[in-house]
Design a protein around this motif. Sequence first.
Motif, mmCIF file in Angstrom:
data_model
loop_
_atom_site.group_PDB
_atom_site.id
_atom_site.type_symbol
_atom_site.label_atom_id
_atom_site.label_comp_id
_atom_site.label_asym_id
_atom_site.label_seq_id
_atom_site.Cartn_x
_atom_site.Cartn_y
_atom_site.Cartn_z
ATOM 1 N N LEU A 89 30.301 -17.880 37.509
ATOM 2 C CA LEU A 89 31.549 -18.625 37.655
ATOM 3 C C LEU A 89 32.680 -17.945 36.892
ATOM 4 O O LEU A 89 33.802 -17.795 37.398
ATOM 5 C CB LEU A 89 31.376 -20.056 37.133
ATOM 6 N N ARG A 93 35.987 -16.198 38.540
ATOM 7 C CA ARG A 93 37.288 -16.719 38.194
ATOM 8 C C ARG A 93 38.184 -15.628 37.609
ATOM 9 O O ARG A 93 39.377 -15.556 37.911
ATOM 10 C CB ARG A 93 37.165 -17.878 37.195
ATOM 11 N N ALA A 247 26.835 -19.413 42.109
ATOM 12 C CA ALA A 247 28.141 -19.377 41.453
ATOM 13 C C ALA A 247 29.188 -18.698 42.328
ATOM 14 O O ALA A 247 30.352 -19.118 42.377
ATOM 15 C CB ALA A 247 28.039 -18.676 40.103
ATOM 16 N N VAL A 250 31.199 -20.832 44.845
ATOM 17 C CA VAL A 250 32.093 -21.893 44.372
ATOM 18 C C VAL A 250 33.542 -21.406 44.426
ATOM 19 O O VAL A 250 33.869 -20.347 43.895
ATOM 20 C CB VAL A 250 31.741 -22.306 42.931
ATOM 21 N N VAL A 252 37.393 -20.862 43.537
ATOM 22 C CA VAL A 252 38.113 -20.800 42.274
ATOM 23 C C VAL A 252 39.435 -21.525 42.365
ATOM 24 O O VAL A 252 39.807 -22.289 41.474
ATOM 25 C CB VAL A 252 38.334 -19.324 41.863
ATOM 26 N N ALA A 265 35.476 -24.237 40.420
ATOM 27 C CA ALA A 265 34.754 -23.312 39.538
ATOM 28 C C ALA A 265 35.018 -23.644 38.074
ATOM 29 O O ALA A 265 34.098 -23.639 37.248
ATOM 30 C CB ALA A 265 35.170 -21.870 39.838
ATOM 31 N N GLU A 269 32.282 -24.931 35.415
ATOM 32 C CA GLU A 269 32.142 -24.155 34.188
ATOM 33 C C GLU A 269 32.303 -25.041 32.963
ATOM 34 O O GLU A 269 31.561 -24.925 31.983
ATOM 35 C CB GLU A 269 33.188 -23.041 34.170
#
Length: 424
Positions: A89, A93, A247, A250, A252, A265, A269
Amino acid sequence: MADKNKLFGRGSLVETTRIAEILRTETAGGLLLVGAAVVALVWANSPWSSAYETISDASFGPAALHLDLSVAQWAADGLLAIFFFVAGLELKREFVAGDLRDPRRAALPVAAAVGGMIVPAVIYVAVNATMADGAPSGWAIPTATDIAFALAVLGLINTHLPAALRTFLLTLAVVDDLLAITIIAVFYTSALHLLPLLLALLPVAAFGVLVQRRVRSWWLLLPLALTAWALVHASGVHATVAGVLLAFTVPVRRREPGDDGPGLAEHFEHRWRPVSAGIAVPLFAFFAAGVTVADAELWAPVTIGVVAGLVAGKTIGVLGSTWLVQRFTRAELAKGLSWWDVLGLAMLAGVGFTVSLLIGELAFGAGTDRDADAKLGILVGSVLAAAAATVLLRARNRHYRELVEEERRDDDADGIPDVYQRGD
């Protein structure tokens, strides 16, 4: 604004604030990790070591699904999947919405991470290829940097490391984790079963469809995640790969441009990082670090290779790669920083633990003599790297404090540090 022409230039205020929150969580988790490792090491070498081994070797789980695993295996295969989910994640990101979406900013930590993996591996192989009874197959053991352990060192010595350098260390470790999980998937998969691996794509895809629709319901997502993990485990690929795959599905960015809430995300997180740093990684460290010193050899090729890789290899790799980036881009260090700061960070990158212990078990088999040598090398190398970095960083502590105080000046009391308004 962020300075794009400087090495370790200041990131945006939003990113700097977010990174500061992450570092606080990881530092606290690092202290728990160190504590868990010390307890395991002491217990494994005490008169009550048999109790530690009994707990580690106790098995449970559905045998029909090939999940009748020991407690130590559940920690390595299961709990570390959470760790790699959070790392995935963070990595996504950073490169989608963080400061590192700019290739010029991403070049430095990526190059440092690559150099910090290649040089330790070369040193390890050189040692083990030239010594009798060497084991070159463990080449990847000294390539990993443990961000939680490294930040715990920073917290213990109470330095005022500038935000840009701390961000660099965090990003380097995240990229390092991605490279490590790639190495694990490619080089440490002993037997690949394609059918379970292909079937694993179904729950991963279903998980991706739901999260792309911004579904957050745990009772829908968690069963899919567990199914994907179990299938990846059955395929022969290390189960932690499932965490990274999930991850990466997902999203962002927020669905609506004007939405001020956190992206999915960032939401995941925020929920899972405390679990990873406070529970998953310390428990893994507890069951992985309990090496019986009598079973390991300090002068074994594996031990020497790991120590040399972590202490010398990481320092040379990170520092050398940073210098090469500076040399070919003609960039300069940000104002107030020097190459002594970079050297201190490069030394600190030699603090390897979580992923190094995992790779050692995969390379040699948990509980084997060479695995014990690898664990001893990881412990000794990490302590030596931390000690060397502490000496240098403490010598720079006063300089760091002055830099931090300058960054935090807020003469007009508008809540935004002046340094971000001046753009210097």
